[in-house]
Design an enzyme around this catalytic site. Structure first.
Site, PDB file in Angstrom:
ATOM      1  N   SER A  19      -8.322   4.175 -11.662  1.00 28.81           N
ATOM      2  CA  SER A  19      -9.116   3.342 -10.736  1.00 28.81           C
ATOM      3  C   SER A  19      -9.914   2.263 -11.464  1.00 28.81           C
ATOM      4  O   SER A  19     -10.587   2.529 -12.464  1.00 28.81           O
ATOM      5  CB  SER A  19     -10.084   4.223  -9.941  1.00 28.81           C
ATOM      6  OG  SER A  19     -10.940   3.392  -9.177  1.00 28.81           O
ATOM      7  N   SER A  21     -12.276   0.660  -9.861  1.00 32.72           N
ATOM      8  CA  SER A  21     -13.523   0.503  -9.103  1.00 32.72           C
ATOM      9  C   SER A  21     -14.789   0.602  -9.958  1.00 32.72           C
ATOM     10  O   SER A  21     -15.722  -0.177  -9.737  1.00 32.72           O
ATOM     11  CB  SER A  21     -13.564   1.519  -7.957  1.00 32.72           C
ATOM     12  OG  SER A  21     -12.575   1.184  -7.009  1.00 32.72           O
ATOM     13  N   LYS A  70      -8.223   9.430   2.360  1.00 27.55           N
ATOM     14  CA  LYS A  70      -8.832   8.530   3.349  1.00 27.55           C
ATOM     15  C   LYS A  70      -8.831   9.115   4.765  1.00 27.55           C
ATOM     16  O   LYS A  70      -9.729   8.826   5.555  1.00 27.55           O
ATOM     17  CB  LYS A  70      -8.142   7.164   3.338  1.00 27.55           C
ATOM     18  CG  LYS A  70      -8.426   6.362   2.065  1.00 27.55           C
ATOM     19  CD  LYS A  70      -7.822   4.980   2.131  1.00 27.55           C
ATOM     20  CE  LYS A  70      -7.961   4.262   0.801  1.00 27.55           C
ATOM     21  NZ  LYS A  70      -7.448   2.884   0.833  1.00 27.55           N
ATOM     22  N   ASN A  91     -12.581   4.417   3.750  1.00 27.67           N
ATOM     23  CA  ASN A  91     -12.583   4.215   2.292  1.00 27.67           C
ATOM     24  C   ASN A  91     -13.996   4.092   1.734  1.00 27.67           C
ATOM     25  O   ASN A  91     -14.171   3.993   0.527  1.00 27.67           O
ATOM     26  CB  ASN A  91     -11.742   2.988   1.901  1.00 27.67           C
ATOM     27  CG  ASN A  91     -12.520   1.694   2.025  1.00 27.67           C
ATOM     28  OD1 ASN A  91     -13.397   1.572   2.883  1.00 27.67           O
ATOM     29  ND2 ASN A  91     -12.196   0.723   1.193  1.00 27.67           N
ATOM     30  N   GLY A 133       2.363   1.465   8.353  1.00 25.71           N
ATOM     31  CA  GLY A 133       1.721   2.695   7.887  1.00 25.71           C
ATOM     32  C   GLY A 133       0.216   2.519   7.784  1.00 25.71           C
ATOM     33  O   GLY A 133      -0.377   1.648   8.439  1.00 25.71           O
ATOM     34  N   GLY A 134      -0.408   3.325   6.951  1.00 24.46           N
ATOM     35  CA  GLY A 134      -1.865   3.324   6.838  1.00 24.46           C
ATOM     36  C   GLY A 134      -2.425   1.986   6.380  1.00 24.46           C
ATOM     37  O   GLY A 134      -3.457   1.527   6.895  1.00 24.46           O
ATOM     38  N   MET A 219       0.118  -6.439  -0.813  1.00 27.42           N
ATOM     39  CA  MET A 219      -1.083  -5.624  -1.020  1.00 27.42           C
ATOM     40  C   MET A 219      -1.051  -4.892  -2.364  1.00 27.42           C
ATOM     41  O   MET A 219      -2.071  -4.415  -2.837  1.00 27.42           O
ATOM     42  CB  MET A 219      -1.241  -4.616   0.110  1.00 27.42           C
ATOM     43  CG  MET A 219      -1.666  -5.231   1.436  1.00 27.42           C
ATOM     44  SD  MET A 219      -2.184  -3.912   2.541  1.00 27.42           S
ATOM     45  CE  MET A 219      -2.502  -4.819   4.047  1.00 27.42           C
TER      46      MET A 219
HETATM   47  P1  ATR Z   1       0.523   3.288   3.187  1.00 30.89           P
HETATM   48  O1  ATR Z   1      -0.693   4.132   3.362  1.00 30.89           O
HETATM   49  O2  ATR Z   1       0.686   2.700   1.812  1.00 30.89           O
HETATM   50  O3  ATR Z   1       0.669   2.259   4.264  1.00 30.89           O
HETATM   51  P2  ATR Z   1       2.477   4.851   4.565  1.00 30.89           P
HETATM   52  O4  ATR Z   1       1.491   5.136   5.652  1.00 30.89           O
HETATM   53  O5  ATR Z   1       3.354   5.959   4.075  1.00 30.89           O
HETATM   54  O6  ATR Z   1       1.757   4.303   3.272  1.00 30.89           O
HETATM   55  O7  ATR Z   1       3.392   3.619   5.052  1.00 30.89           O
HETATM   56  C1  ATR Z   1       4.386   3.086   4.242  1.00 30.89           C
HETATM   57  C2  ATR Z   1       4.975   1.863   4.932  1.00 30.89           C
HETATM   58  O8  ATR Z   1       5.935   1.268   4.050  1.00 30.89           O
HETATM   59  C3  ATR Z   1       5.730   2.174   6.226  1.00 30.89           C
HETATM   60  O9  ATR Z   1       5.642   1.048   7.069  1.00 30.89           O
HETATM   61  C4  ATR Z   1       7.164   2.354   5.701  1.00 30.89           C
HETATM   62  O10 ATR Z   1       8.146   2.130   6.674  1.00 30.89           O
HETATM   63  P3  ATR Z   1       8.616   3.310   7.694  1.00 30.89           P
HETATM   64  O11 ATR Z   1       7.574   3.370   8.771  1.00 30.89           O
HETATM   65  O12 ATR Z   1       9.928   2.883   8.184  1.00 30.89           O
HETATM   66  O13 ATR Z   1       8.690   4.564   6.859  1.00 30.89           O
HETATM   67  C5  ATR Z   1       7.206   1.259   4.678  1.00 30.89           C
HETATM   68  N1  ATR Z   1       8.221   1.443   3.625  1.00 30.89           N
HETATM   69  C6  ATR Z   1       8.222   2.355   2.629  1.00 30.89           C
HETATM   70  N2  ATR Z   1       9.274   2.179   1.813  1.00 30.89           N
HETATM   71  C7  ATR Z   1       9.976   1.119   2.308  1.00 30.89           C
HETATM   72  C8  ATR Z   1      11.175   0.443   1.911  1.00 30.89           C
HETATM   73  N3  ATR Z   1      11.848   0.825   0.827  1.00 30.89           N
HETATM   74  N4  ATR Z   1      11.596  -0.609   2.645  1.00 30.89           N
HETATM   75  C9  ATR Z   1      10.893  -1.006   3.739  1.00 30.89           C
HETATM   76  N5  ATR Z   1       9.754  -0.402   4.175  1.00 30.89           N
HETATM   77  C10 ATR Z   1       9.310   0.650   3.460  1.00 30.89           C
END
Ligand code: ATR
Length: 273
Positions: A19, A21, A70, A91, A133-134, A219
Site C-alpha cells: 500500500s 497510502s 470494503k 473505504n 463490479g465493485g 483505474m
Molecule cells: P472490482 O472490485 O475490481 O470491480 P469485481 O467486482 O470482481 O472487481 O468486478 C470485476 C469487473 O471486471 C467485472 O465487471 C468483470 O466482468 P463480469 O461482470 O463479466 O465478470 C470485469 N472483468 C474481469 N475480467 C475481465 C476480462 N478479462 N475482460 C472483461 N471484463 C473483465
C-alpha cells in the site's frame, strides 16, 4: 511532538505491504501541518471486525479500508454516507464517540482526477464505463452527480450491468447498458473499471469510441501503461492511469478526517517520477 497529541490512522487490508497510502498521508500531513500518524494494518482474513474494535480501543480516529474488506466495512459501519450507500462499499471509516461512520472516497477521487487533474469537466459529456463490479459501482453516483449527458455501462456479463443501472433509478434516462461489441458512437471519457488489465486483457470495444479529444482512464496503475491504455492511445485517445485516482481518494479521506483538503499536484508529480 508529544505522542498523546498525535491522532492515529491506518489502512486495513490483506495483503497490505504494497500500500502506498502511508506515503501519501505522510506527505499530506506535512503539507497541511497536521499532527497524525498513519500506518499499514494487516487484518487476518477472518478478523476485520476484531481489528477495527482493537483500533478503536487503542484510540485510533479513523482508517482506510482496502481489499478485501470494503464490503465488511460497509456492514460494520453504524452510519453510512450517501455515496458509501450508493457504492455498496466503504473505504474510509471515522471513529467518532462510539459511532463507526462509513464513507467512500474512491468515486469522488476518480471524479477529482478527471475534472481537476486532467481538466475534463463532465457536465454534458458522454461517459463510457467498462465494467460493472465493485469499482464501477463506486464510481456511479459521483459521476452522475456531475450531470453527464449519458453514462453507458458496458460489461462482459450484461445482467450485472443491468442490475447496476437499476440501482440508480433517479438517473435512468441518462444511463444505458451495452455489451462491449454493441457500444456505439464516440465518447468524451472512457473509464476502464474492469479488472481485465490484471490478466493483460482489453475489453473488446470498438476503437471508434476513441477520438483525439477522448480521455481514456484505467483505474489500474503500474510501472508501465496498461494494455487498455496502449489500446486507447493507439486509437488517438489521451490516456491516464489510476494513480491520480489513488492520490485523490486519499486527499478526500484526509479532508474528512482533518477538515483540510491537501493539494495533490506536487505529490502526484513526485510519485510519477
Ligand atoms: P472490482 O472490485 O475490481 O470491480 P469485481 O467486482 O470482481 O472487481 O468486478 C470485476 C469487473 O471486471 C467485472 O465487471 C468483470 O466482468 P463480469 O461482470 O463479466 O465478470 C470485469 N472483468 C474481469 N475480467 C475481465 C476480462 N478479462 N475482460 C472483461 N471484463 C473483465
Amino acid at each position: 511532538m508529544s505522542d498523546t497529541l498525535t491522532d492515529k490512522y491506518c489502512v486495513i487490508g490483506n495483503p497490505i505491504a504494497h500500500s502506498k497510502s502511508p506515503q501519501i498521508h505522510a506527505a499530506y500531513a506535512v503539507a497541511t501541518h497536521q499532527n497524525i500518524s498513519y500506518e499499514r494494518c494487516l487484518a487476518p482474513l477472518d478478523g476485520f471486525e476484531a481489528t477495527v474494535r482493537r483500533l478503536i480501543a487503542e484510540g485510533y480516529r479513523g482508517a482506510n479500508v482496502t481489499v478485501p474488506f470494503k464490503l465488511e466495512a460497509f456492514q460494520l459501519a453504524t452510519r453510512l454516507l450517501d455515496r458509501a450507500r450508493a457504492a455498496g462499499a466503504v473505504n474510509t471509516l471515522v471513529f467518532d464517540d462510539g459511532e463507526i461512520i462509513g464513507d467512500n472516497t474512491d468515486g469522488p477521487g476518480l471524479v477529482a482526477d478527471i475534472v481537476r487533474n486532467a481538466g475534463v469537466p463532465l457536465a454534458g459529456k458522454r461517459i463510457l464505463m467498462l465494467g460493472a463490479g465493485g469499482a464501477a459501482r463506486g464510481a456511479m453516483l459521483p459521476l452522475l452527480l456531475e450531470q453527464p449527458r449519458e453514462l453507458v455501462i458496458a460489461n462482459r456479463t450484461l445482467a450485472t450491468a443491468e442490475a447496476l443501472a437499476r440501482d440508480f433509478p433517479d438517473y435512468a434516462e441518462r444511463i444505458a447498458v451495452r455489451g462491449f461489441a454493441e457500444v456505439e458512437g464516440v465518447f468524451d471519457v472512457v473509464i476502464n473499471a474492469t479488472s481485465a488489465s490484471l490478466s493483460a486483457d482489453v475489453p473488446p470495444i470498438p476503437p471508434s469510441v476513441f477520438c483525439q479529444d477522448t480521455l481514456a482512464l484505467d483505474m489500474m496503475y503500474g510501472n508501465k501503461p496498461t494494455v487498455f491504455m496502449e489500446f486507447a492511445a493507439g486509437h488517438g485517445a489521451r490516456v491516464r492511469d489510476g494513480l491520480g485516482m489513488l492520490v485523490e481518494q486519499a486527499a478526500e479521506a484526509f479532508a474528512i478526517w482533518r477538515g483540510v483538503r491537501p493539494d495533490t499536484a506536487d505529490l502526484l508529480k513526485s510519485m510519477r517520477q
